[in-house]
Design a protein around this motif. Sequence first.
Motif, PDB file in Angstrom:
ATOM      1  N   CYS A   1       1.765  -2.267   6.148  1.00 55.44           N
ATOM      2  CA  CYS A   1       0.368  -1.839   6.303  1.00 55.44           C
ATOM      3  C   CYS A   1       0.246  -0.784   7.404  1.00 55.44           C
TER       4      CYS A   1
ATOM      5  N   CYS B   1      -3.811  -0.728  -2.640  1.00 53.98           N
ATOM      6  CA  CYS B   1      -3.019  -0.407  -1.439  1.00 53.98           C
ATOM      7  C   CYS B   1      -1.913   0.608  -1.736  1.00 53.98           C
ATOM      8  N   PRO B   2      -1.946   1.774  -1.093  1.00 58.41           N
ATOM      9  CA  PRO B   2      -0.926   2.789  -1.367  1.00 58.41           C
ATOM     10  C   PRO B   2       0.451   2.413  -0.816  1.00 58.41           C
ATOM     11  N   ALA B   3       0.491   1.481   0.118  1.00 56.90           N
ATOM     12  CA  ALA B   3       1.770   1.096   0.730  1.00 56.90           C
ATOM     13  C   ALA B   3       2.380  -0.160   0.095  1.00 56.90           C
TER      14      ALA B   3
ATOM     15  N   HIS C   1      -2.832   0.610   8.047  1.00 57.09           N
ATOM     16  CA  HIS C   1      -4.249   0.557   8.435  1.00 57.09           C
ATOM     17  C   HIS C   1      -5.049   1.773   7.960  1.00 57.09           C
ATOM     18  N   CYS C   2      -4.774   2.155   6.707  1.00 54.71           N
ATOM     19  CA  CYS C   2      -5.491   3.310   6.162  1.00 54.71           C
ATOM     20  C   CYS C   2      -6.938   2.953   5.807  1.00 54.71           C
ATOM     21  N   GLY C   3      -7.207   1.678   5.520  1.00 57.01           N
ATOM     22  CA  GLY C   3      -8.574   1.249   5.216  1.00 57.01           C
ATOM     23  C   GLY C   3      -8.946   1.274   3.745  1.00 57.01           C
TER      24      GLY C   3
ATOM     25  N   ARG D   1      -0.288 -10.177   3.173  1.00 56.17           N
ATOM     26  CA  ARG D   1      -0.150  -8.782   3.615  1.00 56.17           C
ATOM     27  C   ARG D   1       1.136  -8.641   4.394  1.00 56.17           C
TER      28      ARG D   1
ATOM     29  N   VAL E   1      -7.269  -2.569  10.590  1.00 52.12           N
ATOM     30  CA  VAL E   1      -7.693  -3.311   9.395  1.00 52.12           C
ATOM     31  C   VAL E   1      -7.253  -4.768   9.536  1.00 52.12           C
TER      32      VAL E   1
HETATM   33  S1  SF4 Z   1      -4.750  -0.376   1.773  1.00 47.59           S
HETATM   34 FE1  SF4 Z   1      -2.776  -1.269   2.332  1.00 47.59          FE
HETATM   35  S2  SF4 Z   1      -1.982   0.041   3.965  1.00 47.59           S
HETATM   36 FE2  SF4 Z   1      -4.163   0.474   3.773  1.00 47.59          FE
HETATM   37  S3  SF4 Z   1      -5.124  -0.914   5.264  1.00 47.59           S
HETATM   38 FE3  SF4 Z   1      -5.140  -1.978   3.317  1.00 47.59          FE
HETATM   39  S4  SF4 Z   1      -3.266  -3.214   3.326  1.00 47.59           S
HETATM   40 FE4  SF4 Z   1      -3.049  -1.674   4.930  1.00 47.59          FE
END
Ligand code: SF4
Length: 141
Positions: free
Chosen positions: A85, A126-128, A87-89, A80, A109
């Motif tokens: 990140c 993961c959107p990021a 921390h959108c979840g 990661r 997260v």
């Molecule tokens: S989806 Fe991606 S940005 Fe969102 S909490 Fe998980 S790792 Fe982080």
Amino acid sequence: MYSKVLSLRFPKKLVNEPVVSNLVQKFDLSFNILKATIYPRKEGLLVLELRGQRKNFQKGLRYLKSLGVKVESIGQDIKRDEELCFHCGACTAVCPTGALYIKRPEMEVIFDHEKCSACEVCVIACPAHAMTVRFNRSLLY
Ligand code: SF4
Ligand code: SF4
């Protein structure tokens, strides 16, 4: 059923030999070829996923060694990027092993690498693009 992604380097003298089909016939293994290349010096490189009973797998590896094929194991590791990140979840909803979870009340997260099975579901979710796959190679023979 045991399965591993392997890279096989064939010396020139073996490039046209039915080595992989022998793995199927002699040791009851199955395979899925991921990459096949013949280099200018006529050495061959094959990356494949090999599957079968563990004891047959070991016999197959010994067979490859006896022929002079260099075998590397390619393992997957999930990383990661803490900078990306936010921390959108989203990943916590799809992670099947609980390696990604929300710590409350901070709503942070957490990524527990020890619980990760490298299934790659979070990489897609993961959107990021914070979750990425890294390939590790280790020489078996
Ligand atoms: S989806 Fe991606 S940005 Fe969102 S909490 Fe998980 S790792 Fe982080
Ligand atoms: S690769 Fe799979 S097990 Fe590992 S953190 Fe991502 S979703 Fe969870």
